[in-house]
Enzyme design. Structure first.
Site, PDB file in Angstrom:
ATOM      1  N   TYR B 112       0.839  -1.206   0.000  1.00 16.38           N
ATOM      2  CA  TYR B 112       0.000   0.000   0.000  1.00 16.38           C
ATOM      3  C   TYR B 112       0.863   1.239   0.000  1.00 16.38           C
ATOM      4  O   TYR B 112       1.930   1.266   0.639  1.00 16.38           O
ATOM      5  CB  TYR B 112      -0.877   0.049   1.267  1.00 16.38           C
ATOM      6  CG  TYR B 112      -2.067  -0.867   1.252  1.00 16.38           C
ATOM      7  CD1 TYR B 112      -3.282  -0.461   0.725  1.00 16.38           C
ATOM      8  CD2 TYR B 112      -1.984  -2.149   1.790  1.00 16.38           C
ATOM      9  CE1 TYR B 112      -4.393  -1.295   0.730  1.00 16.38           C
ATOM     10  CE2 TYR B 112      -3.082  -2.996   1.804  1.00 16.38           C
ATOM     11  CZ  TYR B 112      -4.281  -2.557   1.270  1.00 16.38           C
ATOM     12  OH  TYR B 112      -5.368  -3.390   1.275  1.00 16.38           O
ATOM     13  N   TYR B 151      -0.580  -9.738   0.801  1.00 13.59           N
ATOM     14  CA  TYR B 151       0.446  -9.145   1.659  1.00 13.59           C
ATOM     15  C   TYR B 151       0.418  -9.755   3.058  1.00 13.59           C
ATOM     16  O   TYR B 151      -0.622 -10.215   3.518  1.00 13.59           O
ATOM     17  CB  TYR B 151       0.295  -7.617   1.721  1.00 13.59           C
ATOM     18  CG  TYR B 151      -1.028  -7.091   2.230  1.00 13.59           C
ATOM     19  CD1 TYR B 151      -1.253  -6.915   3.599  1.00 13.59           C
ATOM     20  CD2 TYR B 151      -2.052  -6.751   1.352  1.00 13.59           C
ATOM     21  CE1 TYR B 151      -2.462  -6.417   4.062  1.00 13.59           C
ATOM     22  CE2 TYR B 151      -3.260  -6.265   1.808  1.00 13.59           C
ATOM     23  CZ  TYR B 151      -3.466  -6.097   3.167  1.00 13.59           C
ATOM     24  OH  TYR B 151      -4.655  -5.619   3.630  1.00 13.59           O
ATOM     25  N   ARG B 161      -2.940 -11.745   3.775  1.00 11.89           N
ATOM     26  CA  ARG B 161      -4.290 -11.393   3.326  1.00 11.89           C
ATOM     27  C   ARG B 161      -4.483 -11.870   1.891  1.00 11.89           C
ATOM     28  O   ARG B 161      -3.634 -11.605   1.031  1.00 11.89           O
ATOM     29  CB  ARG B 161      -4.504  -9.871   3.342  1.00 11.89           C
ATOM     30  CG  ARG B 161      -4.537  -9.164   4.691  1.00 11.89           C
ATOM     31  CD  ARG B 161      -5.618  -9.633   5.654  1.00 11.89           C
ATOM     32  NE  ARG B 161      -6.904 -10.030   5.076  1.00 11.89           N
ATOM     33  CZ  ARG B 161      -7.866  -9.209   4.649  1.00 11.89           C
ATOM     34  NH1 ARG B 161      -7.716  -7.912   4.734  1.00 11.89           N
ATOM     35  NH2 ARG B 161      -8.992  -9.666   4.155  1.00 11.89           N
ATOM     36  N   HIS B 164      -7.441  -8.471  -2.287  1.00 10.88           N
ATOM     37  CA  HIS B 164      -8.761  -7.867  -2.059  1.00 10.88           C
ATOM     38  C   HIS B 164      -8.720  -6.393  -2.436  1.00 10.88           C
ATOM     39  O   HIS B 164      -7.661  -5.767  -2.436  1.00 10.88           O
ATOM     40  CB  HIS B 164      -9.194  -8.014  -0.595  1.00 10.88           C
ATOM     41  CG  HIS B 164      -8.245  -7.355   0.358  1.00 10.88           C
ATOM     42  ND1 HIS B 164      -7.103  -7.982   0.822  1.00 10.88           N
ATOM     43  CD2 HIS B 164      -8.238  -6.118   0.919  1.00 10.88           C
ATOM     44  CE1 HIS B 164      -6.446  -7.156   1.629  1.00 10.88           C
ATOM     45  NE2 HIS B 164      -7.106  -6.004   1.707  1.00 10.88           N
ATOM     46  N   HIS B 166     -10.637  -2.865  -1.172  1.00  3.77           N
ATOM     47  CA  HIS B 166     -11.528  -2.263  -0.173  1.00  3.77           C
ATOM     48  C   HIS B 166     -12.573  -1.410  -0.877  1.00  3.77           C
ATOM     49  O   HIS B 166     -12.244  -0.648  -1.799  1.00  3.77           O
ATOM     50  CB  HIS B 166     -10.725  -1.374   0.779  1.00  3.77           C
ATOM     51  CG  HIS B 166      -9.736  -2.129   1.616  1.00  3.77           C
ATOM     52  ND1 HIS B 166      -9.997  -2.518   2.905  1.00  3.77           N
ATOM     53  CD2 HIS B 166      -8.485  -2.566   1.346  1.00  3.77           C
ATOM     54  CE1 HIS B 166      -8.945  -3.158   3.405  1.00  3.77           C
ATOM     55  NE2 HIS B 166      -8.006  -3.201   2.473  1.00  3.77           N
TER      56      HIS B 166
HETATM   57 FE   LIG Z   1      -6.168  -4.382   2.739  1.00  4.13          FE
END
Ligand SMILES: [Fe+3]
Lengths: 214, 247
Positions: B112, B151, B161, B164, B166
Site C-alpha cells: 500500500y 500481503y 491477506r 482484495h 476495499h
Molecule cells: Fe487491505
C-alpha cells in the site's frame, strides 16, 4: 410398508419452525442477501480522505462549533486509525437529503455529514446544533447526531448517537435516550468545551459507549 | 384523531438482519478486535428520520481519472490489468443510482502507498491505489485497476491477506452505509484469513467477485464482476395477500 402408502391425513400437519409454509421463495417478498461488511483496515486514509471531510457545516456558519473527541480501546489507549462519520439535521430539524419526506434542508453551506480521522489522537467535526426531529410517534427527539465509527480491528462499523449535555429538558423526553439505563445515558452526552463540544467514544470498558444496532 | 395531531410521516423501515447472518464486529482469530470490538450487546435503534436519510455525495466528489487506477504520475501501473464492474442494489433488488463508491487497494506487489505499510515489497510510482466512481441510473459501476497482490500482516505466524479491494459505499440512507472488501475467486489464502472467515459461511460467497469473460477486453484487460447489495426496506410495494395476483 410400501413407501407410496402415505397416510392421507396426517394427525399433525407439518409445522415449519419458521411458522411459514415452504421456503418463502415463491410466496415471500423477493430478497437478495446483503454484502457482508469488512474492516476498513489500517490504510483507510488512502481511500477515504477528503480535504473537506471535517465540515458538516460551512466555515463561518453562525452558531457553528467543533465537535471533538477521542476513540479509546479497551485498554484506555487512543485509537489513531479510526474514522468517525457524523450525520445530523440542520437547526430547523431538516436533513440535507432527498429522502427527507418533508423536503430537504435549505440551510446554506449545510451538508449534515462529516468524515474525520483520528490520526492526531482525536477527531474534529465542524457543525451546528441540530434541531429537534419528529420521533414518528407525534413527539420530538432531542437534538442528536448519528455517528459511525470505523477502524482496523472492527469488522463492521459501530453506531452511536451524540446528544448534548446542555439540552437536559429535551434529553429527558427523548424516546431513545430515556429508554436506556440511567447510568449508561451519560456515555452519549457531548459536554460543552471551549470551541464546541467534546464526545469521547469508549469502544470497551466500564464506560463503554452505548452502541446501536440499526 | 384530532386536528392538532401532527400528521404521521410515512418512513421506510430498513431490514434488520439476523446478527448471525452478518459479519460480527469482533472475531477472536482477528487479534486486533480483542480490545476494540464492543463487548455489550448493541441496543436496537428505531428507524426514524435520521436513520432513513443520508448525504448526497455524487459526481462533484469524483474526477474522470478516478475510475482508472492504472495511470498515475504520467505513467502506467505495473500489474495484471483488470476491469472491476457490477451493480449496487438493495436487498429488494432495486438498483441504487448515484451511489458514491470509494475503493482502495494494494499494488500488484501487495504494497500500500501508506506510511504504515513498510514490508519489503516495491512501491509503484504509477499506482496510488485510490479510485472513486458514482453508480449510473441503473446502479452500475466500473473501474479499471491492476490486480492487487497478497500481503503479510502479522496477525499470526505466516499470515497473508488474500488479494482484495476495499470498498466504501453510501446508499440512500444512514442504515445502508457499508465498508467491505471484494475478494477474487478461488484464492488459496482464504483458508487462513480470519477477516474472510469472520464472515458467516453462508454469506462468504457474496464477498467474492466473479470472473467475467464477457467483459474481458480483447488484448487489454481481464474482468471481474461484483454486485454489492445494501439493506433494503422491510416491505416491498408489491406485497399482496392474494398470491394469485402477481401482476
Ligand atoms: Fe487491505
Amino acid at each position: 410398508m410400501n413407501p407410496l402408502d402415505v397416510p392421507p391425513d396426517p394427525a399433525v400437519p407439518f409445522q415449519p419452525r419458521s411458522g411459514q409454509r415452504g421456503s418463502g421463495f415463491l410466496t415471500g417478498p423477493f430478497r437478495l442477501g446483503t454484502t457482508p461488511s469488512a474492516t476498513v483496515g489500517p490504510y483507510l486514509a488512502i481511500g477515504l480522505t477528503w480535504p473537506d471531510g471535517d465540515w458538516a457545516a460551512a466555515e463561518g456558519t453562525p452558531g457553528g462549533f467543533w465537535l471533538r473527541g477521542r476513540v479509546l480501546d479497551g485498554a484506555g489507549d487512543v485509537v489513531p486509525d479510526a474514522m468517525v462519520e457524523t450525520w445530523q439535521a440542520d437547526p430547523d430539524g431538516r436533513f440535507a437529503s432527498p429522502e427527507d419526506p418533508r423536503g430537504a434542508s435549505s440551510s446554506p453551506g449545510f451538508r449534515g455529514f462529516a468524515r474525520a480521522q483520528t490520526l492526531s489522537g482525536e477527531f474534529a467535526v465542524f457543525t451546528v446544533k441540530p434541531g429537534r426531529v419528529p420521533d414518528g410517534e407525534g413527539g420530538l427527539q432531542a437534538p442528536h447526531v448519528d455517528v459511525s465509527v470505523f477502524a482496523r480491528g472492527l469488522l463492521d462499523r459501530v453506531v452511536t448517537r451524540v446528544y448534548f449535555a446542555d439540552e437536559a429538558e429535551a434529553n429527558a423526553s427523548d424516546p431513545v435516550l430515556s429508554a436506556l439505563p440511567e447510568d449508561r445515558r451519560a456515555t452519549l452526552l457531548a459536554t460543552p468545551a471551549d470551541d464546541g463540544y467534546r464526545f469521547d467514544v469508549h469502544l470497551q470498558g466500564d464506560r463503554e459507549t452505548v452502541f446501536f444496532a440499526v | 384523531m384530532t386536528g392538532t395531531t401532527p400528521r404521521e410521516l410515512l418512513l421506510p423501515r430498513y431490514v434488520r438482519e439476523d446478527p448471525a447472518a452478518r459479519t460480527p464486529v469482533g472475531f477472536p482469530d482477528y487479534r486486533s478486535t480483542a480490545l476494540r470490538a464492543p463487548l455489550r450487546t448493541p441496543v436496537d435503534l428505531p428507524h426514524r428520520l435520521t436513520e432513513v436519510t443520508g448525504p448526497v455525495l455524487g459526481e462533484d466528489r469524483v474526477q474522470p481519472h478516478d475510475a482508472d487506477l492504472t495511470w498515475r504520475n504520467g505513467g502506467e501501473a505495473v500489474g495484471q490489468r483488470i476491469l472491476v464492474h457490477g451493480r449496487v442494489l438493495d436487498s429488494d433488488g432495486r438498483p441504487v443510482p448515484g451511489a458514491l463508491v470509494e475503493v482502495w487497494q494494494a499494488n500488484a506487489s501487495g504494497r500500500y502507498r501508506h506510511v504504515v505499510d513498510t514490508w519489503p515489497a516495491p512501491l509503484d510510482p504509477h499506482f496510488d491505489g485510490l479510485g472513486r466512481v458514482v453508480t449510473d441510473s441503473l446502479g452500475r459501476y466500473e473501474f479499471l485497476t491492476v490486480k492487487p497482490g497478497a500481503y503479510p500482516w502479522g496477525n499470526h505466524h505466516n499470515a497473508w491477506r488474500p488479494a482484495h479491494i476495499h470498498f466504501s459505499l453510501f446508499g440512500r440512507a444512514f442504515t445502508q452505509r457499508l465498508v467491505t472488501q471484494m475478494y477474487f475467486p478461488d484464492d488459496p489464502l482464504f483458508g487462513q484469513d480470519p477477516i474472510y472467515n469472520a464472515i458467516p459461511a453462508a454469506a462468504r460467497h457474496r464477498a467474492v467477485g466473479r470472473f467475467s469473460l464477457e467483459r474481458t477486453q480483447d488484448n487489454w484487460a481481464l474482468a471481474f464482476e461484483w454486485d454489492v447489495v445494501l439493506r433494503g426496506t422491510e416491505q416491498t410495494p408489491f406485497e399482496t395477500e392474494d398470491d394469485g395476483d402477481v401482476a
